[in-house]
Design an enzyme around this catalytic site. Structure first.
Site, PDB file in Angstrom:
ATOM      1  N   SER A 132       0.887  -1.165  -0.126  1.00 20.86           N
ATOM      2  CA  SER A 132       0.037   0.286  -0.005  1.00 20.86           C
ATOM      3  C   SER A 132       0.866   1.080   0.734  1.00 20.86           C
ATOM      4  O   SER A 132       1.825   1.272   0.608  1.00 20.86           O
ATOM      5  CB  SER A 132      -1.064  -0.468   1.650  1.00 20.86           C
ATOM      6  N   TYR A 145      -1.407  -1.034  10.519  1.00 23.38           N
ATOM      7  CA  TYR A 145      -1.211  -1.263   8.980  1.00 23.38           C
ATOM      8  C   TYR A 145       0.068  -0.408   8.597  1.00 23.38           C
ATOM      9  O   TYR A 145       0.230  -1.663   7.834  1.00 23.38           O
ATOM     10  CB  TYR A 145      -2.455  -0.833   8.453  1.00 23.38           C
TER      11      TYR A 145
HETATM   12  N1  LIG Z   1      -9.033  -0.846  -1.419  1.00 23.73           N
HETATM   13  C1  LIG Z   1      -7.563   0.067  -1.054  1.00 23.73           C
HETATM   14  O1  LIG Z   1      -8.179   1.371  -1.077  1.00 23.73           O
HETATM   15  C2  LIG Z   1      -6.248  -0.341  -0.699  1.00 23.73           C
HETATM   16  C3  LIG Z   1      -5.131   0.167  -0.897  1.00 23.73           C
HETATM   17  C4  LIG Z   1      -3.974  -0.241  -0.409  1.00 23.73           C
HETATM   18  C5  LIG Z   1      -3.928  -1.726  -0.791  1.00 23.73           C
HETATM   19  N2  LIG Z   1      -4.819  -2.298  -0.350  1.00 23.73           N
HETATM   20  C6  LIG Z   1      -4.304  -3.867  -0.236  1.00 23.73           C
HETATM   21  O2  LIG Z   1      -5.090  -4.737  -0.954  1.00 23.73           O
HETATM   22  C7  LIG Z   1      -5.017  -6.213  -0.621  1.00 23.73           C
HETATM   23  C8  LIG Z   1      -6.909  -6.581  -0.894  1.00 23.73           C
HETATM   24  O3  LIG Z   1      -7.472  -5.091  -0.041  1.00 23.73           O
HETATM   25  P1  LIG Z   1      -9.058  -5.071  -0.905  1.00 23.73           P
HETATM   26  O4  LIG Z   1      -9.067  -3.830  -0.427  1.00 23.73           O
HETATM   27  O5  LIG Z   1     -10.223  -5.808  -2.024  1.00 23.73           O
HETATM   28  O6  LIG Z   1     -10.151  -5.262  -0.023  1.00 23.73           O
HETATM   29  P2  LIG Z   1     -11.073  -6.190   0.706  1.00 23.73           P
HETATM   30  O7  LIG Z   1     -12.817  -5.904  -0.199  1.00 23.73           O
HETATM   31  O8  LIG Z   1     -11.605  -6.146   2.323  1.00 23.73           O
HETATM   32  O9  LIG Z   1     -10.874  -7.558   0.469  1.00 23.73           O
HETATM   33  C9  LIG Z   1      -9.948  -8.495   1.454  1.00 23.73           C
HETATM   34  C10 LIG Z   1      -9.953  -9.304   1.606  1.00 23.73           C
HETATM   35  O10 LIG Z   1      -9.083 -10.042   2.240  1.00 23.73           O
HETATM   36  C11 LIG Z   1      -9.601 -11.675   2.778  1.00 23.73           C
HETATM   37  N3  LIG Z   1      -9.646 -11.793   4.151  1.00 23.73           N
HETATM   38  C12 LIG Z   1      -9.756 -10.691   5.744  1.00 23.73           C
HETATM   39  N4  LIG Z   1      -9.447 -11.284   6.305  1.00 23.73           N
HETATM   40  C13 LIG Z   1      -8.681 -12.494   6.071  1.00 23.73           C
HETATM   41  C14 LIG Z   1      -7.984 -14.122   6.552  1.00 23.73           C
HETATM   42  N5  LIG Z   1      -8.652 -13.432   8.930  1.00 23.73           N
HETATM   43  N6  LIG Z   1      -8.282 -14.955   6.279  1.00 23.73           N
HETATM   44  C15 LIG Z   1      -8.332 -14.963   4.619  1.00 23.73           C
HETATM   45  N7  LIG Z   1      -8.895 -14.622   4.486  1.00 23.73           N
HETATM   46  C16 LIG Z   1      -8.730 -12.870   4.489  1.00 23.73           C
HETATM   47  C17 LIG Z   1     -11.161 -11.694   2.382  1.00 23.73           C
HETATM   48  O11 LIG Z   1     -12.652 -12.494   2.845  1.00 23.73           O
HETATM   49  P3  LIG Z   1     -13.221 -13.123   3.533  1.00 23.73           P
HETATM   50  O12 LIG Z   1     -13.532 -11.463   4.867  1.00 23.73           O
HETATM   51  O13 LIG Z   1     -14.087 -14.226   2.847  1.00 23.73           O
HETATM   52  O14 LIG Z   1     -11.955 -13.325   4.395  1.00 23.73           O
HETATM   53  C18 LIG Z   1     -11.509 -10.792   1.375  1.00 23.73           C
HETATM   54  O15 LIG Z   1     -11.286 -11.534  -0.031  1.00 23.73           O
HETATM   55  C19 LIG Z   1      -5.190  -5.631   1.089  1.00 23.73           C
HETATM   56  O16 LIG Z   1      -3.677  -5.903   1.457  1.00 23.73           O
HETATM   57  C20 LIG Z   1      -5.347  -3.962   0.977  1.00 23.73           C
HETATM   58  O17 LIG Z   1      -4.497  -3.696   2.443  1.00 23.73           O
HETATM   59  C21 LIG Z   1      -5.907  -1.563  -0.375  1.00 23.73           C
END
Ligand SMILES: NC(=O)c1ccc[n+]([C@@H]2O[C@H](COP(=O)([O-])OP(=O)(O)OC[C@H]3O[C@@H](n4cnc5c(N)ncnc54)[C@H](OP(=O)(O)O)[C@@H]3O)[C@@H](O)[C@H]2O)c1
Length: 249
Positions: A132, A145
């Site tokens: 990130s 984080y």
């Molecule tokens: N969105 C942003 O603005 C942003 C920016 C920079 C970086 N990121 C990074 O991008 C990545 C993806 O995030 P996203 O934005 O796509 O968010 P998201 O839609 O909330 O997806 C998060 C995913 O992680 C899984 N997860 C969470 N806790 C888990 C656990 N204990 N065991 C197994 N799976 C787990 C969730 O699935 P379940 O709940 O089904 O387990 C879900 O599939 C993350 O690493 C985040 O830090 C996001």
């Protein structure tokens, strides 16, 4: 076009957001994709739609990873799963810190530990880690984080030293704000929370889409074999990182 050289992928965070989009892309490109997340019903829907193989498990359960992963020949490991928290370290509970470290960092390390020996043996592999901009810049947000994402940045670089001389590539993708459910989860994850998070974080802003992030990952995966795309930072054009703050006393 080296994507064709990869046969099998393991994608975490596959139930929603960036992970689900990546599963669509990789299955569409003909790879066998193992999809990990906790939400079994969403994974089943994804499996029916894409042909991915669902594994409903908690990434904090290292024993479950140790049982599953050695049975797979993973060419592409995509560590997409992640959690965030509100506030900063002053507001943190023990659970907040544990969840951030366990899912954002420890699970990534364990999956690398469990997949890399097979990649070395086959002399073929690609690890994609999502960090990130929080791992690269200081701004107000949850300190733990930021710390876990900075660790993912360093880890992504360090693995390349461990596999020097092998045809194994490591790519870190560092996004700014992407429109996903990650913010709504901190508000409880209900449909009302999703609406509230949409209003707070996305309405009126141009955010990145999951397609934008998947395009970046595909660029790295499809690059020629002699080329390692180490780090891609992507942000909305109307978002800038950093800024200097000086508190007046
Ligand atoms: N969105 C942003 O603005 C942003 C920016 C920079 C970086 N990121 C990074 O991008 C990545 C993806 O995030 P996203 O934005 O796509 O968010 P998201 O839609 O909330 O997806 C998060 C995913 O992680 C899984 N997860 C969470 N806790 C888990 C656990 N204990 N065991 C197994 N799976 C787990 C969730 O699935 P379940 O709940 O089904 O387990 C879900 O599939 C993350 O690493 C985040 O830090 C996001």
């Amino acid at each position: 076009m080296t994507l064709e050289k990869y046969r099998t992928a393991l994608v975490t965070g596959a139930s929603t957001g960036i992970g689900a989009k990546l599963v669509e892309r990789l299955t569409g490109a003909g790879l066998t994709v193992h999809a990990i997340a906790r939400d079994a019903s969403r994974l089943d829907e994804l499996a029916q739609r894409t042909g991915a193989i669902p594994h409903a498990l908690d990434l904090g359960d290292t024993a479950a990873l140790e049982e599953l992963v050695p049975t797979l020949e993973v060419d592409v490991l995509a560590n997409i799963a992640g959690v965030s928290r509100m506030g900063n370290v002053l507001d943190s509970s023990r659970d907040d810190i544990d969840a951030l470290v366990d899912i954002n960092l420890a699970a990534v390390l364990h999956l690398v530990r469990l997949t890399l020996p097979g990649m070395v043996e086959r002399d073929r592999g690609h690890i994609v880690n999502i960090s990130s901009i929080a791992g690269h810049y200081n701004f107000f947000g949850h300190t733990a984080y930021h710390a876990t994402k900075a660790a993912v940045h360093q880890l992504s670089r360090q693995i390349r030293n461990d596999v020097l001389g092998r045809r194994i590539r490591v790519t870190e993708i560092s996004p700014g704000r992407v429109e996903t459910e990650i913010f709504a989860r901190n508000l409880g994850g209900s449909p009302e929370a999703i609406a509230e998070a949409h209003k707070t974080y996305f309405e009126g802003y141009e955010s990145l889409t999951t397609d934008d992030v998947a395009n970046s990952i595909e660029f790295a995966l499809r690059s020629p074999e002699h080329m390692n795309v180490g780090l891609i930072e992507i942000m909305p054009t109307y978002q800038v990182p950093g800024g200097l703050t000086f508190d007046r006393h």
